[in-house]
Scaffold this motif. Structure first.
Motif, PDB file in Angstrom:
ATOM      1  N   LEU A 163     -20.771 -24.812  15.973  1.00  0.00           N
ATOM      2  CA  LEU A 163     -20.847 -25.329  14.599  1.00  0.00           C
ATOM      3  C   LEU A 163     -22.197 -26.001  14.351  1.00  0.00           C
ATOM      4  N   ALA A 164     -22.647 -26.768  15.337  1.00  0.00           N
ATOM      5  CA  ALA A 164     -23.949 -27.435  15.206  1.00  0.00           C
ATOM      6  C   ALA A 164     -25.066 -26.392  15.118  1.00  0.00           C
ATOM      7  N   VAL A 165     -24.945 -25.335  15.914  1.00  0.00           N
ATOM      8  CA  VAL A 165     -25.953 -24.274  15.875  1.00  0.00           C
ATOM      9  C   VAL A 165     -25.932 -23.595  14.497  1.00  0.00           C
ATOM     10  N   PHE A 166     -24.715 -23.391  13.961  1.00  0.00           N
ATOM     11  CA  PHE A 166     -24.610 -22.798  12.614  1.00  0.00           C
ATOM     12  C   PHE A 166     -25.288 -23.713  11.590  1.00  0.00           C
ATOM     13  N   GLY A 167     -24.996 -25.016  11.693  1.00  0.00           N
ATOM     14  CA  GLY A 167     -25.626 -25.977  10.792  1.00  0.00           C
ATOM     15  C   GLY A 167     -27.138 -25.928  10.899  1.00  0.00           C
ATOM     16  N   LEU A 168     -27.626 -25.836  12.134  1.00  0.00           N
ATOM     17  CA  LEU A 168     -29.080 -25.783  12.342  1.00  0.00           C
ATOM     18  C   LEU A 168     -29.691 -24.495  11.793  1.00  0.00           C
ATOM     19  N   SER A 169     -28.888 -23.419  11.775  1.00  0.00           N
ATOM     20  CA  SER A 169     -29.408 -22.139  11.271  1.00  0.00           C
ATOM     21  C   SER A 169     -29.737 -22.207   9.784  1.00  0.00           C
ATOM     22  N   ILE A 170     -29.170 -23.197   9.089  1.00  0.00           N
ATOM     23  CA  ILE A 170     -29.462 -23.354   7.661  1.00  0.00           C
ATOM     24  C   ILE A 170     -30.946 -23.687   7.467  1.00  0.00           C
ATOM     25  N   ILE A 171     -31.573 -24.217   8.515  1.00  0.00           N
ATOM     26  CA  ILE A 171     -33.014 -24.506   8.434  1.00  0.00           C
ATOM     27  C   ILE A 171     -33.764 -23.254   7.980  1.00  0.00           C
ATOM     28  N   ALA A 172     -33.292 -22.093   8.473  1.00  0.00           N
ATOM     29  CA  ALA A 172     -33.957 -20.837   8.102  1.00  0.00           C
ATOM     30  C   ALA A 172     -33.875 -20.593   6.602  1.00  0.00           C
ATOM     31  N   SER A 173     -32.702 -20.848   6.014  1.00  0.00           N
ATOM     32  CA  SER A 173     -32.560 -20.551   4.587  1.00  0.00           C
ATOM     33  C   SER A 173     -33.204 -21.609   3.693  1.00  0.00           C
ATOM     34  N   ILE A 174     -33.347 -22.841   4.211  1.00  0.00           N
ATOM     35  CA  ILE A 174     -33.999 -23.853   3.361  1.00  0.00           C
ATOM     36  C   ILE A 174     -35.518 -23.863   3.542  1.00  0.00           C
ATOM     37  N   SER A 175     -35.985 -23.097   4.534  1.00  0.00           N
ATOM     38  CA  SER A 175     -37.435 -23.018   4.748  1.00  0.00           C
ATOM     39  C   SER A 175     -37.969 -21.779   4.024  1.00  0.00           C
ATOM     40  N   THR A 176     -37.858 -21.812   2.707  1.00  0.00           N
ATOM     41  CA  THR A 176     -38.230 -20.621   1.934  1.00  0.00           C
ATOM     42  C   THR A 176     -39.731 -20.386   1.904  1.00  0.00           C
ATOM     43  N   GLN A 177     -40.508 -21.491   1.943  1.00  0.00           N
ATOM     44  CA  GLN A 177     -41.961 -21.326   1.839  1.00  0.00           C
ATOM     45  C   GLN A 177     -42.544 -20.715   3.111  1.00  0.00           C
ATOM     46  N   ASN A 178     -42.123 -21.218   4.250  1.00  0.00           N
ATOM     47  CA  ASN A 178     -42.631 -20.707   5.520  1.00  0.00           C
ATOM     48  C   ASN A 178     -41.576 -20.980   6.598  1.00  0.00           C
ATOM     49  N   LEU A 179     -40.956 -19.910   7.059  1.00  0.00           N
ATOM     50  CA  LEU A 179     -39.845 -20.044   8.010  1.00  0.00           C
ATOM     51  C   LEU A 179     -40.295 -20.709   9.308  1.00  0.00           C
ATOM     52  N   ILE A 180     -41.453 -20.299   9.809  1.00  0.00           N
ATOM     53  CA  ILE A 180     -41.906 -20.834  11.107  1.00  0.00           C
ATOM     54  C   ILE A 180     -42.145 -22.336  11.005  1.00  0.00           C
ATOM     55  N   LYS A 181     -42.751 -22.756   9.912  1.00  0.00           N
ATOM     56  CA  LYS A 181     -43.003 -24.192   9.744  1.00  0.00           C
ATOM     57  C   LYS A 181     -41.690 -24.960   9.602  1.00  0.00           C
TER      58      LYS A 181
END
Lengths: 156, 492
Positions: B149-167
């Motif tokens: 669940l924590a990993v799923f929550g952390l995966s949201i970082i990808a969707s909220i990092s719209t400007q630059n995923l790596i950053k």
């Protein structure tokens, strides 16, 4: 923003190397060999940071140094830096002053400094805002919420 | 299931003081939300010390009222001065400001008020009906499931990092490293504490939050103080008629459902919900081309969606102890301070408090509607307070808010340090939200991964032998892959 991204990546690499270096001094538990040791997780994260930073450098290298299509170093202007620098300096100085003079005097000084910095010319605003803001917040936290605020080393 | 809500009404009626706290919270939230630069998260973080001295049945309704009020308040400045008071009101600017410029500021504000309140009310009904069900399901969660669940929550970082995923991912990893500071909960050995006793419990969350959100905003406001001094004149205060209300009603209902659903996803907050609802309202409208020029539905959609996230975000918070956004992360802090552990057991051990939370959110939204409609003229006056006064006030509140957490000046310096980090990251295009998300979910991921390893005697078999873990990890992979594909095509 390609050059900025490369600088960002370098900063992150330096941070990761620092974490790796500091993780060497973390004591290792011998009691739980079946799970990760205490320093292992931060080390894994540091390797992840280094890997992603390298990817960030590689993906921005072409734009920054070869085609030079997007190589503006977007950061902060000199004027902005001066404003932000003074703003932060006032806050840091106030936090230090708070240790010695306590919350009330430090926050009155901080608010007054900001009023002067923002070039507030109206005398009543210049003097009343620091007093009212500080005393209202002090009264709410100290007497309504029972949160003790620092009195200052010099007044204890 | 609605019986929980009814029981909650019963409990809040026993203590009328709650209504006073909620009214104060709604007004404070609206004013704070309306002032550009002050976010609901910051307001709640500053008010969090209240939980020390005020009983739970009063402090949580107050915080929730601030949450709802601030979510709505952001639309006021978005409509009146083309500047969203909060990130969640960013989509409201598209149609709110043009409508205000046409001389219908009152209609725009009334639409925003009614849509926000309705969104909040619908989400509370969903919260009171879905949360107990989800809680029963969550009882089956053990360390491997919590890790997934924590990993799923952390995966949201990808969707909220719209400007630059790596950053965005780098910011997330930075947050995870910060989260490792303090005593290791498995071995009780210190990590990165530098001999400071203040760091044994980790970097204090509230000073860090105040530093990452309030200080950078104040620094940005300082820059603008020397550039512009915006004020608004000639605002009309006419309200909506019944025809217009019926016209926006279906949009409000649909957007509220979207908002509640997105709010329940960890890491996805009111801003994402508002944009999604706006896009959907525009896509499904017969007169989609009118969006962007003062369309009422263009205000109703984002406003109902962002307020619906208030209830939606409470679902994972109360049921699974996973904060849906930074606001609920602050609430989570408040619950923990009070010695309450959110999660399935909260519904059995603290059923009264949970019902009070449901009912107070419902009442707060009604208060918000009344106060919002009555106070349109007053809010306009509040917006005229010069930034030269607001910035020092916010900084003073930031200092006192971070100090009062542990009565420690060390925490004030932590706030300043993270303020500098947050401001620098903002300048180089890195959002603070991945850092906050990682700091919240990092310990949950690490501790449960290590506990799961102990459970399985050092084997990683828990990753592929437990159904819920497999489903959660599969959703995580799907989310990451789909986000990467979307971002790849968006760049092209």
């Amino acid at each position: 923003m390609a050059k900025t991204n490369i600088i960002v990546a370098i900063v992150f690499i330096v941070f990761a190397i620092l974490v790796l270096f500091l993780s060497n001094s973390i004591p290792v538990s011998k009691d739980a060999p079946i799970t990760l040791d205490t320093p292992m997780f931060p080390r894994m994260l540091s390797y992840g940071i280094i890997l992603l930073s390298i990817i960030l450098i590689l993906t921005n290298w072409k734009e920054a140094f070869i085609t030079k299509t997007d190589n503006k170093l977007i950061w902060i202007g000199r004027e902005q830096l001066k404003i932000v620098g003074i703003g932060l300096a006032i806050m840091i100085a106030s936090a230090v002053v708070m240790i010695y003079l306590g919350f009330i005097l430090a926050m009155i000084l901080m608010n007054f400094s900001y009023m002067v910095f923002f070039k507030v010319k109206k005398k009543h605003v210049l003097f009343l805002e620091p007093l009212l803001t500080t005393l209202c917040i002090y009264a709410v936290f100290e007497y309504v919420l029972n949160v003790p605020l620092p009195k200052g080393i010099l007044f204890q | 299931m609605l019986s929980n809500l009814i029981q909650g009404f019963g409990s809040i009626l026993h203590d009328p003081t709650i209504f006073l706290f909620m009214a104060i919270g709604v007004v404070a939230g609206i004013v704070i939300g309306a002032l550009p630069g002050l976010t609901s998260t910051m307001a709640m973080a500053v008010l969090l010390p209240l939980t020390f001295s005020v009983p739970s049945h009063l402090s949580f309704p107050l915080l929730l009222s601030v949450f709802s009020g601030a979510m709505y308040g952001g639309s006021i400045s978005a409509i009146l001065i083309n500047t969203p008071g909060t990130p969640s009101a960013a989509a409201t600017v598209f149609d709110g400001y043009p409508l205000a410029m046409k001389g219908h500021a009152g209609k725009a504000l009334a639409t925003s008020t009614i849509a926000s309140s309705m969104g909040g009310l619908i989400s509370v009904i969903l919260l009171s009906t879905i949360s107990p069900l989800l809680a029963k399901f969550a009882l089956r969660f053990a360390a491997p499931e919590y890790f997934a669940l924590a990993v799923f929550g952390l995966s949201i970082i990808a969707s909220i990092s719209t400007q630059n995923l790596i950053k965005g991912l780098l910011a997330g990893l930075f947050g995870l490293v910060i989260a490792t500071v303090g005593m290791d909960p498995i071995s009780a050995l210190p990590r990165f504490t530098f001999g400071r006793s203040e760091l044994l419990g980790g970097v204090a969350f509230i000073p860090l939050m105040v530093g990452l959100f309030a200080i950078p905003q104040c620094l940005v406001e300082m820059e603008s103080i020397f550039r512009t001094d915006e004020t608004l004149k000639n605002i009309k205060s006419e309200l909506l008629n019944w025809k217009e209300l019926l016209y926006i009603a279906p949009t409000i209902l649909k957007s509220s459902l979207i908002g509640a659903f997105i709010g329940a996803i960890p890491g996805a907050g009111g801003d994402i919900a508002a944009f999604t609802a706006y896009n959907e309202a525009k896509r499904s409208a017969k007169r989609g081309e009118k969006f962007g020029s003062g369309e009422l539905k263009g205000i109703a959609a984002p406003e109902s969606a962002n307020n619906a996230t208030t209830g939606g975000a409470m679902i994972p918070l109360l049921s699974l102890a996973v904060p849906g956004d930074s606001n609920t992360a602050v609430l989570l802090g408040g619950l923990i301070i009070k010695g309450l552990q959110p999660g399935p057991l909260l519904f059995t051990k603290q059923a009264g408090l949970v019902n009070t939370i449901f009912a107070s959110m419902f009442v707060a939204n009604i208060f918000m509607c009344i106060i919002g409609l009555l106070g349109i003229r007053l809010f306009i006056k509040a917006l005229n307070i010069p930034k030269k006064i607001i910035v020092p006030v916010v900084l003073t509140l930031s200092v006192v808010g971070s100090y009062s957490m542990n009565n420690s000046i060390f925490d004030v310096f932590v706030t300043i340090l993270f303020g500098i980090i947050g401001y620098s990251m903002q300048k180089v295009g890195i959002a603070a939200s991945p850092i906050v998300l990682a700091i919240i979910l990092g310990p949950m991921a690490e501790n449960n991964f290590r506990r799961a390893l102990i459970m399985y005697n050092g084997s990683l078999a828990f990753l592929y032998t437990r159904p819920i873990t497999i489903v959660l990890l599969a959703i995580t992979i799907f989310t990451l892959v789909s986000t990467l594909i979307k971002q790849h095509y968006a760049r092209r």
